[in-house]
Design a protein around this motif. Structure first.
Motif, PDB file in Angstrom:
ATOM      1  N   ILE A 196       0.835  -1.201   0.000  1.00  0.00           N
ATOM      2  CA  ILE A 196       0.000   0.000   0.000  1.00  0.00           C
ATOM      3  C   ILE A 196       0.868   1.247   0.000  1.00  0.00           C
ATOM      4  O   ILE A 196       0.590   2.221  -0.712  1.00  0.00           O
ATOM      5  N   ILE A 197       1.940   1.231   0.771  1.00  0.00           N
ATOM      6  CA  ILE A 197       2.879   2.361   0.794  1.00  0.00           C
ATOM      7  C   ILE A 197       3.487   2.566  -0.584  1.00  0.00           C
ATOM      8  O   ILE A 197       3.607   3.701  -1.068  1.00  0.00           O
ATOM      9  N   ALA A 198       3.863   1.474  -1.248  1.00  0.00           N
ATOM     10  CA  ALA A 198       4.473   1.572  -2.581  1.00  0.00           C
ATOM     11  C   ALA A 198       3.523   2.229  -3.571  1.00  0.00           C
ATOM     12  O   ALA A 198       3.936   3.057  -4.402  1.00  0.00           O
ATOM     13  N   GLY A 199       2.252   1.880  -3.491  1.00  0.00           N
ATOM     14  CA  GLY A 199       1.279   2.502  -4.386  1.00  0.00           C
ATOM     15  C   GLY A 199       1.145   3.993  -4.141  1.00  0.00           C
ATOM     16  O   GLY A 199       1.027   4.787  -5.079  1.00  0.00           O
ATOM     17  N   GLN A 200       1.196   4.396  -2.865  1.00  0.00           N
ATOM     18  CA  GLN A 200       1.120   5.814  -2.545  1.00  0.00           C
ATOM     19  C   GLN A 200       2.366   6.563  -2.992  1.00  0.00           C
ATOM     20  O   GLN A 200       2.283   7.695  -3.488  1.00  0.00           O
ATOM     21  N   VAL A 201       3.520   5.950  -2.836  1.00  0.00           N
ATOM     22  CA  VAL A 201       4.773   6.577  -3.281  1.00  0.00           C
ATOM     23  C   VAL A 201       4.693   6.906  -4.767  1.00  0.00           C
ATOM     24  O   VAL A 201       5.081   7.992  -5.207  1.00  0.00           O
ATOM     25  N   GLU A 202       4.175   5.980  -5.544  1.00  0.00           N
ATOM     26  CA  GLU A 202       4.080   6.200  -6.992  1.00  0.00           C
ATOM     27  C   GLU A 202       3.105   7.332  -7.306  1.00  0.00           C
ATOM     28  O   GLU A 202       3.374   8.171  -8.172  1.00  0.00           O
ATOM     29  N   ARG A 203       1.980   7.377  -6.609  1.00  0.00           N
ATOM     30  CA  ARG A 203       1.020   8.467  -6.843  1.00  0.00           C
ATOM     31  C   ARG A 203       1.632   9.824  -6.497  1.00  0.00           C
ATOM     32  O   ARG A 203       1.426  10.808  -7.215  1.00  0.00           O
ATOM     33  N   MET A 204       2.381   9.885  -5.421  1.00  0.00           N
ATOM     34  CA  MET A 204       2.991  11.144  -5.003  1.00  0.00           C
ATOM     35  C   MET A 204       4.089  11.561  -5.989  1.00  0.00           C
ATOM     36  O   MET A 204       4.268  12.741  -6.277  1.00  0.00           O
ATOM     37  N   ARG A 205       4.809  10.588  -6.517  1.00  0.00           N
ATOM     38  CA  ARG A 205       5.845  10.898  -7.512  1.00  0.00           C
ATOM     39  C   ARG A 205       5.205  11.501  -8.758  1.00  0.00           C
ATOM     40  O   ARG A 205       5.685  12.486  -9.295  1.00  0.00           O
ATOM     41  N   GLN A 206       4.130  10.902  -9.188  1.00  0.00           N
ATOM     42  CA  GLN A 206       3.434  11.410 -10.360  1.00  0.00           C
ATOM     43  C   GLN A 206       2.850  12.801 -10.107  1.00  0.00           C
ATOM     44  O   GLN A 206       2.881  13.664 -10.988  1.00  0.00           O
TER      45      GLN A 206
END
Length: 430
Positions: free
Chosen positions: A414-424
């Motif tokens: 779940i953290i990994a998915g959020q990291v990607e959204r924040m990067r984008q």
């Protein structure tokens, strides 16, 4: 010769400009880093300086492994305790301590902080360093009051939190305690890292100096004096350090006697760069220990309301908001690293969605630091004992309750998915 001198001057100017752009700044209500909007997923890593030491509690091999794991997961912002205060050997208190007595410092912890910042700098990670604490687990308020002649601070595990809070409510008005704290601030901010040769005030690995962990007045009567102390502390930090952001470390209205107007007033201070809130559904009775999954919808609804009220304040102040502490217990209120985390995963996913949705609109909700990183720790006892691994749970809390370990695969996904959204989001908002 003129050409060589001119080239040297240009290089020096370029280096200075690059150095300035590498500090996190606030502009138009957003964080900017390297001339790019900065939205982030971070964690609490309070024990980082202890782990970086070579004395009691030190484990540099583990520290580097933890930083590598965090960096690989896309977590680049760590909220860290500079050091704890006072005696060792006190149950429910972090040790080893940094400030043994006012102005008397444990150099091994200072070396640990230097090493930590050096290693974070190598990995392009950022530290939010908090300097004080209203709670007993690292000394803080109680330590300064004791040495200001206000008597012995009661321990909550012995006398209860009511007795403790009654005692530390004296801090807001105790100028002698403030002076001792200001001496500490001057000492820490004036340091030079022994490994890098870089002054702390010039180190871009530091994102923010934070006045304290959850500073409170502890009474409505003390709010004016509390505001005065925060203003003095932030002004002192700014007088020493022109480069870094300054934050309070507040829980929000919850830490301001429920007064949203007072929270706005302390955040409005010209030396405060951005706003913080903390959120603890179990601690705040939004979720019962035996109904963590069933109470998740209520916890999420209350979380949304709390965040929205603080975001409205940030809109008026044009300052970013960071939810720098939030946690949810493991299923069944278990402390075992082998227990499931369905409730926590649901809560994390909800909080992350609020941050990411706002970031994707270029909003003021700029980041979050979940509590806390347990990483490769293997807890041995429910009550932390000297020699045990440090986890995300400080010494006064059950070890494992709020920690995210390297074995928590579902939470890490779940953290990994959020990291990607924040990067984008950071790439999209220019």
């Amino acid at each position: 010769m003129r050409r060589i001198l001119l080239t040297t001057v240009i290089l020096m100017m370029a280096t200075a400009l690059f150095s300035q752009s590498s500090f996190v700044k606030v502009k138009d209500g957003k964080f900017w880093r390297n001339n790019t909007p900065y939205y982030y997923v971070g964690t609490n890593f309070w024990y980082g300086a202890i782990l970086g030491s070579e004395g009691q509690g030190g484990d540099r091999k583990r520290l580097c492994a933890e930083l590598d794991a965090l960096k690989k997961a896309g977590i680049d912002n760590l909220r860290i305790l500079v050091g704890s205060d006072g005696e060792r050997g006190v149950t429910t208190k972090v040790e080893p301590t940094l400030q043994v007595a006012p102005g008397v410092y444990n150099d091994t912890i200072l070396a640990g902080l230097d090493f930590l910042l050096m290693e974070m700098g190598k990995r392009n990670m950022l530290a939010v360093l908090y300097l004080n604490n209203s709670w007993e687990w690292s000394g803080g308020y109680g330590f300064y009051l004791e040495h200001a002649g206000m008597g012995k601070a009661p321990r909550p595990n012995e006398a209860g939190y009511t007795a403790y809070m009654d005692f530390v409510s004296k801090y807001a008005t105790c100028e002698k305690a403030h002076k001792l704290f200001y001496d500490y601030v001057r000492f820490i901010l004036s340091r030079t890292n022994r490994y890098t040769g870089r002054r702390y005030v010039d180190d871009p690995a530091i994102m923010s100096w934070q006045i304290g962990n959850e500073p409170r007045a502890f009474s409505k009567e003390a709010l004016p004096a509390f505001k005065k102390w925060l203003s003095e502390a932030s002004a002192l930090i700014r007088a020493i350090d022109k480069n870094h952001l300054i934050s309070i470390g507040s829980e929000g209205a919850w830490g301001c006697e429920g007064d949203y107007g007072f929270y706005e007033a302390i955040c409005k201070d010209r030396n405060i760069s951005y706003c913080n809130i903390h959120l603890w559904p179990y601690n705040w009775s939004w979720a019962r220990p035996d109904h963590l999954i069933e109470d998740l919808p209520k916890a999420c609804d209350n979380t949304r309301e709390y965040i929205d009220k603080h975001l409205a304040i940030c809109q008026r102040l044009d300052k970013p908001l960071v939810m720098e502490e939030f946690g949810y217990p493991r299923d069944g209120f278990s402390f075992s690293t082998e227990s499931t985390t369905q409730g926590r995963d649901g809560y994390y996913k909800y909080v992350f969605s609020l941050v990411a949705d706002n970031a994707e609109r270029g909003g003021l909700f700029a980041g979050c630091n979940f509590w806390g990183w347990g990483g490769f720790a293997k807890p041995k006892h429910e009550q932390w004992q000297v020699g045990d691994d440090y986890t995300g749970d400080p010494a006064q809390e059950a070890q494992g309750l709020n920690s995210v370990f390297s074995t928590d695969i579902s939470t890490l996904a779940i953290i990994a998915g959020q990291v990607e959204r924040m990067r984008q989001a950071s790439n999209r908002v220019k």
